[in-house]
Scaffold this motif. Structure first.
Motif, PDB file in Angstrom:
ATOM      1  N   ILE A  83      17.759  19.865  -1.853  1.00 36.96           N
ATOM      2  CA  ILE A  83      16.845  18.967  -1.146  1.00 36.96           C
ATOM      3  C   ILE A  83      15.445  19.210  -1.692  1.00 36.96           C
ATOM      4  CG2 ILE A  83      18.296  18.997   0.916  1.00 36.96           C
ATOM      5  CD1 ILE A  83      16.132  20.660   2.311  1.00 36.96           C
ATOM      6  N   GLY A  84      14.593  18.195  -1.553  1.00 37.25           N
ATOM      7  CA  GLY A  84      13.237  18.344  -2.041  1.00 37.25           C
ATOM      8  C   GLY A  84      12.262  18.795  -0.984  1.00 37.25           C
ATOM      9  N   ALA A  85      12.336  18.202   0.203  1.00 31.59           N
ATOM     10  CA  ALA A  85      11.409  18.507   1.283  1.00 31.59           C
ATOM     11  C   ALA A  85      12.167  18.481   2.604  1.00 31.59           C
ATOM     12  CB  ALA A  85      10.252  17.520   1.302  1.00 31.59           C
ATOM     13  N   ILE A  86      11.548  19.089   3.624  1.00 28.67           N
ATOM     14  CA  ILE A  86      12.174  19.256   4.934  1.00 28.67           C
ATOM     15  C   ILE A  86      11.537  18.301   5.929  1.00 28.67           C
ATOM     16  CG2 ILE A  86      12.463  20.858   6.879  1.00 28.67           C
ATOM     17  CD1 ILE A  86      12.503  23.126   4.734  1.00 28.67           C
TER      18      ILE A  86
ATOM     19  N   MET B 127      26.872   9.915  -1.620  1.00 25.20           N
ATOM     20  CA  MET B 127      25.833   9.124  -2.275  1.00 25.20           C
ATOM     21  C   MET B 127      25.830   9.276  -3.793  1.00 25.20           C
ATOM     22  SD  MET B 127      22.605   9.190   0.386  1.00 25.20           S
ATOM     23  CE  MET B 127      22.502  10.972   0.616  1.00 25.20           C
ATOM     24  N   GLY B 128      26.633  10.210  -4.298  1.00 16.61           N
ATOM     25  CA  GLY B 128      26.713  10.390  -5.740  1.00 16.61           C
ATOM     26  C   GLY B 128      25.438  10.924  -6.357  1.00 16.61           C
ATOM     27  N   VAL B 129      24.742  11.815  -5.648  1.00 17.74           N
ATOM     28  CA  VAL B 129      23.478  12.376  -6.134  1.00 17.74           C
ATOM     29  C   VAL B 129      23.579  13.900  -6.111  1.00 17.74           C
ATOM     30  CG1 VAL B 129      22.141  10.396  -5.355  1.00 17.74           C
ATOM     31  CG2 VAL B 129      22.442  12.349  -3.814  1.00 17.74           C
ATOM     32  N   ASP B 130      22.656  14.553  -6.822  1.00 22.89           N
ATOM     33  CA  ASP B 130      22.664  16.006  -6.832  1.00 22.89           C
ATOM     34  C   ASP B 130      21.577  16.613  -5.963  1.00 22.89           C
ATOM     35  OD1 ASP B 130      20.396  15.489  -8.325  1.00 22.89           O
ATOM     36  OD2 ASP B 130      21.180  16.317 -10.203  1.00 22.89           O
ATOM     37  N   HIS B 131      20.680  15.764  -5.436  1.00 21.16           N
ATOM     38  CA  HIS B 131      19.697  16.253  -4.478  1.00 21.16           C
ATOM     39  C   HIS B 131      19.199  15.089  -3.635  1.00 21.16           C
ATOM     40  CE1 HIS B 131      16.695  14.607  -7.213  1.00 21.16           C
ATOM     41  NE2 HIS B 131      15.808  14.746  -6.254  1.00 21.16           N
ATOM     42  N   ILE B 132      18.667  15.428  -2.458  1.00 22.88           N
ATOM     43  CA  ILE B 132      18.099  14.453  -1.527  1.00 22.88           C
ATOM     44  C   ILE B 132      16.614  14.782  -1.402  1.00 22.88           C
ATOM     45  CG2 ILE B 132      18.112  13.611   0.854  1.00 22.88           C
ATOM     46  CD1 ILE B 132      21.119  14.396   0.929  1.00 22.88           C
ATOM     47  N   ASP B 133      15.764  13.792  -1.600  1.00 24.05           N
ATOM     48  CA  ASP B 133      14.326  14.052  -1.675  1.00 24.05           C
ATOM     49  C   ASP B 133      13.748  14.587  -0.368  1.00 24.05           C
ATOM     50  OD1 ASP B 133      14.072  13.009  -4.385  1.00 24.05           O
ATOM     51  OD2 ASP B 133      14.427  11.048  -3.481  1.00 24.05           O
ATOM     52  N   LEU B 134      14.219  14.061   0.748  1.00 24.50           N
ATOM     53  CA  LEU B 134      13.726  14.467   2.067  1.00 24.50           C
ATOM     54  C   LEU B 134      14.926  14.589   2.989  1.00 24.50           C
ATOM     55  CD1 LEU B 134      11.481  14.954   4.188  1.00 24.50           C
ATOM     56  CD2 LEU B 134      11.319  12.457   4.437  1.00 24.50           C
ATOM     57  N   TYR B 135      15.141  15.785   3.532  1.00 24.62           N
ATOM     58  CA  TYR B 135      16.323  16.029   4.356  1.00 24.62           C
ATOM     59  C   TYR B 135      15.882  16.460   5.747  1.00 24.62           C
ATOM     60  CZ  TYR B 135      21.271  17.241   5.091  1.00 24.62           C
ATOM     61  OH  TYR B 135      22.582  17.274   5.516  1.00 24.62           O
ATOM     62  N   TYR B 136      16.310  15.683   6.733  1.00 24.86           N
ATOM     63  CA  TYR B 136      15.899  15.903   8.112  1.00 24.86           C
ATOM     64  C   TYR B 136      16.959  16.643   8.931  1.00 24.86           C
ATOM     65  CZ  TYR B 136      12.359  12.082   7.841  1.00 24.86           C
ATOM     66  OH  TYR B 136      11.301  11.268   7.547  1.00 24.86           O
TER      67      TYR B 136
ATOM     68  N   GLN C 218       0.834  -1.189   0.000  1.00 23.14           N
ATOM     69  CA  GLN C 218       0.000   0.000   0.000  1.00 23.14           C
ATOM     70  C   GLN C 218       0.873   1.244   0.000  1.00 23.14           C
ATOM     71  OE1 GLN C 218      -1.637   1.661   3.721  1.00 23.14           O
ATOM     72  NE2 GLN C 218      -1.481  -0.424   4.567  1.00 23.14           N
ATOM     73  N   LYS C 219       0.340   2.332  -0.532  1.00 30.54           N
ATOM     74  CA  LYS C 219       1.082   3.581  -0.630  1.00 30.54           C
ATOM     75  C   LYS C 219       0.522   4.620   0.338  1.00 30.54           C
ATOM     76  CE  LYS C 219       3.776   2.520  -4.195  1.00 30.54           C
ATOM     77  NZ  LYS C 219       5.253   2.612  -4.182  1.00 30.54           N
ATOM     78  N   ARG C 220       1.394   5.477   0.836  1.00 31.14           N
ATOM     79  CA  ARG C 220       0.990   6.597   1.679  1.00 31.14           C
ATOM     80  C   ARG C 220       1.771   7.834   1.247  1.00 31.14           C
ATOM     81  NH1 ARG C 220      -0.409   4.260   7.759  1.00 31.14           N
ATOM     82  NH2 ARG C 220      -2.030   2.855   6.973  1.00 31.14           N
ATOM     83  N   ARG C 221       1.151   8.991   1.460  1.00 30.25           N
ATOM     84  CA  ARG C 221       1.782  10.222   1.009  1.00 30.25           C
ATOM     85  C   ARG C 221       2.822  10.700   2.016  1.00 30.25           C
ATOM     86  NH1 ARG C 221       0.940  13.035  -3.208  1.00 30.25           N
ATOM     87  NH2 ARG C 221      -1.103  12.089  -3.610  1.00 30.25           N
ATOM     88  N   LEU C 222       3.973  11.094   1.511  1.00 25.45           N
ATOM     89  CA  LEU C 222       5.064  11.573   2.354  1.00 25.45           C
ATOM     90  C   LEU C 222       4.949  13.097   2.475  1.00 25.45           C
ATOM     91  CD1 LEU C 222       7.550  10.640   3.918  1.00 25.45           C
ATOM     92  CD2 LEU C 222       8.894  10.878   1.831  1.00 25.45           C
ATOM     93  N   GLY C 223       4.038  13.538   3.344  1.00 20.01           N
ATOM     94  CA  GLY C 223       3.778  14.960   3.502  1.00 20.01           C
ATOM     95  C   GLY C 223       2.607  15.392   2.647  1.00 20.01           C
ATOM     96  N   ALA C 224       2.074  16.571   2.944  1.00 22.98           N
ATOM     97  CA  ALA C 224       0.853  17.034   2.287  1.00 22.98           C
ATOM     98  C   ALA C 224       0.978  17.098   0.769  1.00 22.98           C
ATOM     99  CB  ALA C 224       0.461  18.396   2.848  1.00 22.98           C
ATOM    100  N   HIS C 225       2.154  17.463   0.286  1.00 28.52           N
ATOM    101  CA  HIS C 225       2.354  17.618  -1.163  1.00 28.52           C
ATOM    102  C   HIS C 225       3.469  16.713  -1.680  1.00 28.52           C
ATOM    103  CE1 HIS C 225      -0.273  21.064  -0.791  1.00 28.52           C
ATOM    104  NE2 HIS C 225       0.505  21.545   0.143  1.00 28.52           N
ATOM    105  N   GLY C 226       3.832  15.699  -0.898  1.00 29.06           N
ATOM    106  CA  GLY C 226       4.945  14.846  -1.267  1.00 29.06           C
ATOM    107  C   GLY C 226       4.538  13.660  -2.118  1.00 29.06           C
ATOM    108  N   PRO C 227       5.490  12.826  -2.459  1.00 26.58           N
ATOM    109  CA  PRO C 227       5.220  11.652  -3.300  1.00 26.58           C
ATOM    110  C   PRO C 227       4.505  10.557  -2.522  1.00 26.58           C
ATOM    111  CG  PRO C 227       7.486  11.609  -2.548  1.00 26.58           C
ATOM    112  CD  PRO C 227       6.916  12.916  -2.076  1.00 26.58           C
ATOM    113  N   MET C 228       3.865   9.673  -3.247  1.00 26.18           N
ATOM    114  CA  MET C 228       3.316   8.464  -2.646  1.00 26.18           C
ATOM    115  C   MET C 228       4.451   7.443  -2.542  1.00 26.18           C
ATOM    116  SD  MET C 228       0.137   9.180  -2.103  1.00 26.18           S
ATOM    117  CE  MET C 228      -0.649   7.588  -1.793  1.00 26.18           C
TER     118      MET C 228
END
Length: 327
Positions: free
Chosen positions: A145-148, A110-119, A2-12
């Motif tokens: 980063i994408g989201a906080i 990590m060899g990436v240019d952005h992190i989707d969720l950064y805490y 099952q999928k759940r949303r990661l924040g009000a406007h985030g990805p499933m």
């Protein structure tokens, strides 16, 4: 899954995520190849949200994750954290300079240019959360980063943070034996549209098919210093755990699967974040997302493991300094 949303406007994302802390020996020796195989299997069964931190193995977890992300980045919602230093003189640093250095280092490892969720991994008490949010929002505006996210905070801290900008997720320890989120942050996240990412939903292994034996914990096992595993407290906890395990097996499920199902039943905004490098264990964890506990089953679990049943504090003195207490 099952999928759940990661924040009000985030990805499933999958209702069950994968934590990487024990990929680098937090609970004993770890085999990198086994961890990589576990990540690949998780992706195939619908676990597409992977969580790490710059301090897991002092960067080694992120370096290992890079080997996996090289071929699978587009299928993964990636989360990492900053704010813990491992410096006894200053264990937490939320300054803009430190956080930027930590972020840039994580991106490189990590060899990436952005992190989707950064805490923010832990809040430095002397620094206003409003200042920290401004730093995180700059990272977001720069596209790094994408989201906080915020970790182990009080509802009052979330309220102040939200006055500055959006918070997609709050990470807190939450399981049948660690229930503090029920005293405020669980409800605050639901009100504000933030996901509650529940780490250690299997209670650091206590709801596994076989409860751990603290006598076998090695020097590097994080649990060795936790009061609930002490010789004074563990026998009392074990009696409760045995009763819960019997309940799960009477329903032809594993204790871990039922423990995950219970966490997910606390609200549609809750995402379970177990950590394992075992494919078999992660299959049990993923199974929890498919179980729908009836009201009667939830009531029975509540009788077996009522709030506050665990003997001993969840953390010892040193580890208890970071999480915010609010009751």
């Amino acid at each position: 899954m099952q999928k759940r949303r990661l924040g009000a406007h985030g990805p499933m994302v999958g209702a069950v995520a994968l934590g990487t802390m024990n990929f680098v020996g937090t609970y004993g020796e770890a085999d990198p190849d086994e961890s990589l195989r576990c990540m690949a299997e998780c992706l195939e069964i619908g676990i597409d949200h992977i969580d790490t931190s710059n301090v897991y193995g002092m960067g080694r977890a992120e370096e290992l994750l890079a080997r996996f992300l090289k071929d699978h980045r587009g299928r993964i919602t990636l989360a990492s954290k900053c704010g813990i230093t491992r410096d006894p003189q200053r264990p937490f640093d939320n300054s803009a300079d430190h956080m930027r250095q930590a972020l840039e280092a994580s991106l490189r490892r990590m060899g990436v240019d952005h992190i989707d969720l950064y805490y923010l991994h832990r809040h430095e008490v002397a620094r206003p959360i409003e200042e920290v949010m401004q730093t995180l929002m700059r990272f977001r505006d720069e596209g790094k980063i994408g989201a906080i996210g915020l970790s182990e905070i009080a509802p009052s801290t979330l309220e102040r943070a939200l006055a500055v900008g959006p918070v997609a997720a709050v990470q807190s320890e939450y399981s049948l034996w660690s229930r503090q989120p029920e005293l405020g942050i669980l409800q605050a996240c639901a009100r504000e549209g933030a996901a509650l990412v529940a780490f250690s939903p299997v209670g650091r292994g206590v709801f596994g098919a076989e409860a751990p034996d603290p006598a076998g914990f090695g020097d590097r096992d994080l649990r060795a210093g936790m009061p609930r595993f002490s010789p004074e407290n563990w026998p009392h906890n074990l009696r409760h755990l045995h009763r819960f395990a019997e309940f799960a097996r009477d329903h032809r499920e594993s204790p871990a699967s039922v423990a995950i199902a219970w966490v997910l039943a606390r609200g549609d905004h809750v995402i379970a974040l177990p950590g394992s490098r075992s494919i078999a264990h992660m299959r049990e964890n993923a199974r929890g997302a498919a179980i729908r506990l009836s009201p009667e089953q939830q009531d029975e679990i509540g009788r077996l493991l009522p709030p506050g049943w665990a003997h001993g504090a969840r953390y010892g003195e040193a580890m208890s300094r970071g999480p915010q207490a609010y009751c």
